[in-house]
Design a protein around this motif. Structure first.
Motif, PDB file in Angstrom:
ATOM      1  N   ALA A  18       8.918  -0.779  11.488  1.00  0.00           N
ATOM      2  CA  ALA A  18       9.038  -1.960  10.639  1.00  0.00           C
ATOM      3  C   ALA A  18       7.947  -1.985   9.571  1.00  0.00           C
ATOM      4  CB  ALA A  18       8.980  -3.222  11.494  1.00  0.00           C
ATOM      5  N   ARG A  19       6.735  -1.604   9.946  1.00  0.00           N
ATOM      6  CA  ARG A  19       5.640  -1.571   8.967  1.00  0.00           C
ATOM      7  C   ARG A  19       5.916  -0.547   7.864  1.00  0.00           C
ATOM      8  NH1 ARG A  19      -0.393  -1.192  10.837  1.00  0.00           N
ATOM      9  NH2 ARG A  19      -0.738  -2.415   8.940  1.00  0.00           N
ATOM     10  N   GLY A  20       6.516   0.576   8.213  1.00  0.00           N
ATOM     11  CA  GLY A  20       6.816   1.581   7.207  1.00  0.00           C
ATOM     12  C   GLY A  20       7.750   1.068   6.133  1.00  0.00           C
ATOM     13  N   VAL A  21       8.769   0.323   6.529  1.00  0.00           N
ATOM     14  CA  VAL A  21       9.715  -0.249   5.564  1.00  0.00           C
ATOM     15  C   VAL A  21       9.072  -1.421   4.830  1.00  0.00           C
ATOM     16  CG1 VAL A  21      11.952  -1.405   5.334  1.00  0.00           C
ATOM     17  CG2 VAL A  21      11.696   0.538   6.898  1.00  0.00           C
ATOM     18  N   TYR A  22       8.332  -2.249   5.539  1.00  0.00           N
ATOM     19  CA  TYR A  22       7.678  -3.415   4.945  1.00  0.00           C
ATOM     20  C   TYR A  22       6.669  -3.013   3.878  1.00  0.00           C
ATOM     21  CZ  TYR A  22       4.643  -7.571   4.753  1.00  0.00           C
ATOM     22  OH  TYR A  22       3.884  -8.632   4.342  1.00  0.00           O
ATOM     23  N   GLU A  23       5.932  -1.933   4.077  1.00  0.00           N
ATOM     24  CA  GLU A  23       4.878  -1.516   3.161  1.00  0.00           C
ATOM     25  C   GLU A  23       5.373  -0.641   2.011  1.00  0.00           C
ATOM     26  OE1 GLU A  23       1.880  -2.563   3.158  1.00  0.00           O
ATOM     27  OE2 GLU A  23       1.570  -3.409   5.165  1.00  0.00           O
ATOM     28  N   ALA A  24       6.604  -0.174   2.074  1.00  0.00           N
ATOM     29  CA  ALA A  24       7.102   0.767   1.072  1.00  0.00           C
ATOM     30  C   ALA A  24       7.312   0.108  -0.286  1.00  0.00           C
ATOM     31  CB  ALA A  24       8.408   1.388   1.559  1.00  0.00           C
ATOM     32  N   VAL A  25       7.179   0.921  -1.327  1.00  0.00           N
ATOM     33  CA  VAL A  25       7.543   0.521  -2.691  1.00  0.00           C
ATOM     34  C   VAL A  25       8.534   1.537  -3.229  1.00  0.00           C
ATOM     35  CG1 VAL A  25       5.371  -0.658  -3.138  1.00  0.00           C
ATOM     36  CG2 VAL A  25       5.582   1.767  -3.707  1.00  0.00           C
ATOM     37  N   ALA A  26       9.360   1.117  -4.195  1.00  0.00           N
ATOM     38  CA  ALA A  26      10.394   1.997  -4.734  1.00  0.00           C
ATOM     39  C   ALA A  26       9.769   3.164  -5.492  1.00  0.00           C
ATOM     40  CB  ALA A  26      11.318   1.216  -5.654  1.00  0.00           C
ATOM     41  N   LEU A  27      10.452   4.311  -5.471  1.00  0.00           N
ATOM     42  CA  LEU A  27      10.009   5.460  -6.246  1.00  0.00           C
ATOM     43  C   LEU A  27      10.133   5.172  -7.740  1.00  0.00           C
ATOM     44  CD1 LEU A  27      11.623   8.450  -4.311  1.00  0.00           C
ATOM     45  CD2 LEU A  27       9.188   7.921  -4.471  1.00  0.00           C
ATOM     46  N   PRO A  28       9.244   5.743  -8.561  1.00  0.00           N
ATOM     47  CA  PRO A  28       9.300   5.517 -10.007  1.00  0.00           C
ATOM     48  C   PRO A  28      10.298   6.441 -10.686  1.00  0.00           C
ATOM     49  CG  PRO A  28       7.405   6.866  -9.490  1.00  0.00           C
ATOM     50  CD  PRO A  28       8.044   6.514  -8.172  1.00  0.00           C
ATOM     51  N   CYS A  29      11.571   6.294 -10.333  1.00  0.00           N
ATOM     52  CA  CYS A  29      12.600   7.127 -10.938  1.00  0.00           C
ATOM     53  C   CYS A  29      13.867   6.293 -11.100  1.00  0.00           C
ATOM     54  CB  CYS A  29      12.866   8.374 -10.097  1.00  0.00           C
ATOM     55  SG  CYS A  29      13.355   8.054  -8.387  1.00  0.00           S
ATOM     56  N   PRO A  30      14.743   6.668 -12.025  1.00  0.00           N
ATOM     57  CA  PRO A  30      15.966   5.889 -12.249  1.00  0.00           C
ATOM     58  C   PRO A  30      16.814   5.795 -10.990  1.00  0.00           C
ATOM     59  CG  PRO A  30      15.613   7.498 -14.009  1.00  0.00           C
ATOM     60  CD  PRO A  30      14.628   7.828 -12.929  1.00  0.00           C
ATOM     61  N   ASP A  31      17.392   4.627 -10.798  1.00  0.00           N
ATOM     62  CA  ASP A  31      18.312   4.388  -9.683  1.00  0.00           C
ATOM     63  C   ASP A  31      17.674   4.612  -8.311  1.00  0.00           C
ATOM     64  OD1 ASP A  31      20.425   3.877 -11.513  1.00  0.00           O
ATOM     65  OD2 ASP A  31      20.761   6.025 -11.728  1.00  0.00           O
ATOM     66  N   ALA A  32      16.342   4.482  -8.228  1.00  0.00           N
ATOM     67  CA  ALA A  32      15.672   4.609  -6.936  1.00  0.00           C
ATOM     68  C   ALA A  32      16.100   3.474  -6.016  1.00  0.00           C
ATOM     69  CB  ALA A  32      14.157   4.587  -7.131  1.00  0.00           C
ATOM     70  N   GLN A  33      16.153   3.758  -4.719  1.00  0.00           N
ATOM     71  CA  GLN A  33      16.509   2.728  -3.760  1.00  0.00           C
ATOM     72  C   GLN A  33      15.464   1.608  -3.793  1.00  0.00           C
ATOM     73  OE1 GLN A  33      16.388   3.545   0.558  1.00  0.00           O
ATOM     74  NE2 GLN A  33      18.448   2.695   0.682  1.00  0.00           N
ATOM     75  N   PRO A  34      15.887   0.351  -3.884  1.00  0.00           N
ATOM     76  CA  PRO A  34      14.915  -0.746  -3.915  1.00  0.00           C
ATOM     77  C   PRO A  34      14.183  -0.874  -2.588  1.00  0.00           C
ATOM     78  CG  PRO A  34      17.150  -1.598  -3.707  1.00  0.00           C
ATOM     79  CD  PRO A  34      17.275  -0.128  -3.960  1.00  0.00           C
ATOM     80  N   ALA A  35      12.976  -1.355  -2.670  1.00  0.00           N
ATOM     81  CA  ALA A  35      12.173  -1.592  -1.483  1.00  0.00           C
ATOM     82  C   ALA A  35      12.434  -2.988  -0.935  1.00  0.00           C
ATOM     83  CB  ALA A  35      10.690  -1.437  -1.814  1.00  0.00           C
ATOM     84  N   TRP A  36      12.129  -3.179   0.353  1.00  0.00           N
ATOM     85  CA  TRP A  36      12.230  -4.504   0.975  1.00  0.00           C
ATOM     86  C   TRP A  36      11.464  -5.528   0.147  1.00  0.00           C
ATOM     87  CZ3 TRP A  36       8.890  -8.136   2.896  1.00  0.00           C
ATOM     88  CH2 TRP A  36       9.394  -9.087   3.796  1.00  0.00           C
ATOM     89  N   ARG A  37      10.295  -5.133  -0.354  1.00  0.00           N
ATOM     90  CA  ARG A  37       9.457  -6.042  -1.129  1.00  0.00           C
ATOM     91  C   ARG A  37      10.096  -6.457  -2.442  1.00  0.00           C
ATOM     92  NH1 ARG A  37       3.670  -5.923  -0.046  1.00  0.00           N
ATOM     93  NH2 ARG A  37       3.366  -5.079   2.036  1.00  0.00           N
ATOM     94  N   ASP A  38      10.952  -5.600  -3.016  1.00  0.00           N
ATOM     95  CA  ASP A  38      11.620  -5.938  -4.259  1.00  0.00           C
ATOM     96  C   ASP A  38      12.525  -7.150  -4.104  1.00  0.00           C
ATOM     97  OD1 ASP A  38      10.458  -3.789  -5.602  1.00  0.00           O
ATOM     98  OD2 ASP A  38      12.104  -2.431  -5.093  1.00  0.00           O
ATOM     99  N   ARG A  39      13.078  -7.312  -2.927  1.00  0.00           N
ATOM    100  CA  ARG A  39      13.999  -8.434  -2.699  1.00  0.00           C
ATOM    101  C   ARG A  39      13.347  -9.591  -1.968  1.00  0.00           C
ATOM    102  NH1 ARG A  39      20.134  -8.277  -0.170  1.00  0.00           N
ATOM    103  NH2 ARG A  39      20.495 -10.543  -0.334  1.00  0.00           N
ATOM    104  N   TRP A  40      12.475  -9.273  -1.028  1.00  0.00           N
ATOM    105  CA  TRP A  40      11.960 -10.325  -0.154  1.00  0.00           C
ATOM    106  C   TRP A  40      10.472 -10.614  -0.355  1.00  0.00           C
ATOM    107  CZ3 TRP A  40      16.054 -12.643   1.431  1.00  0.00           C
ATOM    108  CH2 TRP A  40      17.199 -11.934   1.743  1.00  0.00           C
ATOM    109  N   GLY A  41       9.846  -9.834  -1.216  1.00  0.00           N
ATOM    110  CA  GLY A  41       8.467 -10.130  -1.594  1.00  0.00           C
ATOM    111  C   GLY A  41       7.447  -9.882  -0.533  1.00  0.00           C
TER     112      GLY A  41
END
Length: 332
Positions: free
Chosen positions: A309-332
């Motif tokens: 859970a911490r791995g997903v919670y702490e992740a940020v999206a890769l700096p590339c087009p169409d990268a998968q959004p991170a949990w933080r992008d939606r839920w802060g």
């Protein structure tokens, strides 16, 4: 149970953790480096694994101890990373003695991150041997970064960016146990579309947001939610304790850690997952017998679930087009 003071794998005395991260590549390597050879085992329960020197971890095999574990992106190309770590260990005079020669023992597991949007046009030779050596050189004690780093750099899940997570716990006898996991699951670490994590019942000190569980988990929340079937995936990691355990006991510990994976990711251990968990003991503290082992198996389940859970919670999206959004992008 309380966690160690860092709530990381480095709460275990006698090891270091190092990362090599390439955000443009969208991949990386993480090494767990033991100060002295550590008794080790492991278990593969995913249907599509990739690894190096994994068979020797079976309790029936001769070699009992390892010098390091390597977790890497790159799918099969990433298996070069262990060679880079071996180079560093060989230069340091480490390794299993075979006559006058020393052979560093470095089991490795890889995850599939070749289709995450990063630039994989690396030319003739894949970069993973160099990344492995860089991770070895970066290995240090104390705090280390989580999320989109090391082996978790290019990791993804069914719905949100995956990443590298870690968590620790202390047993009633004072033994420390901790997990380090690169979360690249075919399934999902969150309930439905989020924000709640499947691992919520095991959370300590709001380490992944403190959101608890939803009031109700619906049939839709439990529905099959996986990456496209053309993509393979793997959650790979290690659980380590300072309690002196045998290779056979560590094999059981790794199985219990897989229970934590199954409590933190739904579904887990699929035919296209390569779920692999290593286990090791630094042997710094004496075991008091069966009661210690059973409690450590229980804690292996918990720290693995929390680390995921911490791995997903702490992740940020890769700096590339169409990268998968991170949990933080939606839920802060």
């Amino acid at each position: 149970m309380p966690h160690g003071h860092l709530n990381l794998l480095t709460d275990i005395d006698g090891l270091s953790v190092g990362h090599a991260t390439d955000l443009a590549l969208g991949s990386g390597v993480t090494v767990i480096l033991f100060d002295e050879p550590a008794t080790a085992s492991g278990t593969v329960l995913g249907g599509a694994p990739g690894g190096r020197d994994v068979t020797l971890l079976d309790p029936s095999m001769t070699v009992q101890q390892v010098d390091a574990f390597v977790l890497s992106g790159g799918s099969a190309f990433g298996l070069d990373a262990a060679g880079g770590v071996q180079s560093g260990l060989r230069a340091a005079g480490r390794g299993f003695a075979v006559g006058a020669v020393r052979v560093p023992i470095v089991p490795q597991a890889i995850l599939m991150d070749l289709l995450n949007g990063g630039n994989k046009d690396w030319g003739l030779h894949a970069p993973y041997r160099d990344l492995g050596y860089q991770a070895y050189e970066n290995a240090a004690k104390g705090a280390f970064q989580l999320g989109t780093v090391g082996a978790g750099t290019g990791a993804t899940t069914a719905n949100f960016k995956g990443g590298l997570g870690s968590a620790s716990a202390v047993s009633s006898s004072g033994h420390t146990i901790a997990a380090l996991v690169a979360v690249n699951a075919m399934g999902s670490a969150v309930i439905g579309d989020g924000p709640h994590f499947w691992a919520a019942p095991f959370e300590e000190d709001e380490e992944f947001g403190g959101l608890g569980q939803p009031v109700r988990v619906s049939a839709e929340d439990r529905a099959l939610n996986i990456k496209g079937l053309r993509l393979t995936a793997t959650t790979i990691g290690a659980v380590v304790t300072d309690c002196a355990l045998s290779k056979a006991e560590l094999h059981r510990l790794s199985i219990s850690a897989h229970d934590g994976l199954a409590r933190a990711v739904l579904p887990a251990h699929l035919p296209l997952d390569g779920d692999t968990i290593f286990s090791a003991s630094t042997g710094k503290r004496k075991s008091n017998g069966a009661a210690d082992l059973m409690e450590l198996c229980h804690l292996a389940t918990l720290v693995t679930a929390r680390a995921i859970a911490r791995g997903v919670y702490e992740a940020v999206a890769l700096p590339c087009p169409d990268a998968q959004p991170a949990w933080r992008d939606r839920w802060g």
